[in-house]
Write an enzyme that holds these catalytic residues in place. Structure first.
Site, short mmCIF file in Angstrom:
data_model
loop_
_atom_site.label_atom_id
_atom_site.label_comp_id
_atom_site.label_asym_id
_atom_site.label_seq_id
_atom_site.Cartn_x
_atom_site.Cartn_y
_atom_site.Cartn_z
N HIS A 27 29.81 134.00 34.97
CA HIS A 27 30.13 133.81 36.56
C HIS A 27 31.48 134.90 36.74
CE1 HIS A 27 30.23 131.43 40.50
NE2 HIS A 27 31.40 131.96 40.61
N VAL A 28 31.21 135.81 37.76
CA VAL A 28 32.36 136.77 37.87
C VAL A 28 33.68 135.88 38.36
CG1 VAL A 28 32.98 138.78 39.62
CG2 VAL A 28 30.69 138.30 38.65
N HIS A 29 34.71 136.49 37.71
CA HIS A 29 35.97 135.70 38.04
C HIS A 29 37.18 136.81 37.75
CE1 HIS A 29 34.94 134.37 34.07
NE2 HIS A 29 36.17 134.33 33.92
N LEU A 30 38.11 136.89 38.30
CA LEU A 30 39.29 137.78 38.23
C LEU A 30 40.39 136.92 37.69
CD1 LEU A 30 40.93 140.37 38.84
CD2 LEU A 30 41.36 139.50 41.01
#
Length: 149
Positions: free
Chosen positions: A97-100
């Protein structure tokens, strides 16, 4: 709903929330690489950055900019920050899941960083001591953000 970050986004799992916007949800990292480590989650479930819309990608970086500024105001010992996105499993992405990641750097922490990286999930002290520390950091950071929750 098996994605841990989707569960956090939907309020099904607890997290120390910092900011919620149309496209992002910022939380304290439960297993920080350094004190004050933040994760900015995409509200859209996507496993890679390329699967996000341009607005969602821009919102992720805008949130990172806002939060890193608040982080530096919350603790003047923070010199700089790492912005890190592990984009895919071969890039060390543990949750698809895209996360920064916004990882504070203090100037004296270079020697500790490799150890923290290698033990962040395995060291029981990280988890046992986390709750109070994360809560304290969340309050300090939120005090330097506009009200978006």
């Amino acid at each position: 709903m098996s994605c841990i970050f989707c569960q956090i986004n939907q309020g099904a799992l607890p997290a120390h929330a910092l900011e919620v916007t149309e496209h992002t949800h910022a939380i304290m990292d439960k297993f920080p690489l350094s004190p004050g480590h933040i994760i900015v989650l995409s509200k859209t479930h996507a496993s890679t950055v390329s699967a996000l819309t341009s607005d969602e990608r821009a919102a992720l970086l805008d949130a990172g900019h806002r939060l890193s500024g608040a982080l530096k105001k919350a603790d003047d010992r923070i010199k700089d920050v790492h912005f890190l996105i592990n984009d895919g499993p071969k890039a060390n992405q543990h949750v698809p899941h895209v996360h920064l990641h916004i990882i504070p750097r203090y100037g004296w922490d270079l020697a500790k960083l490799p150890y923290r990286f290698m033990t962040r999930f395995a060291n029981p002290l990280n988890y046992l001591l986390a709750e109070k520390r994360l809560s304290s950091w969340a309050v300090k950071i939120r005090n330097h953000l506009p009200n978006t929750m």
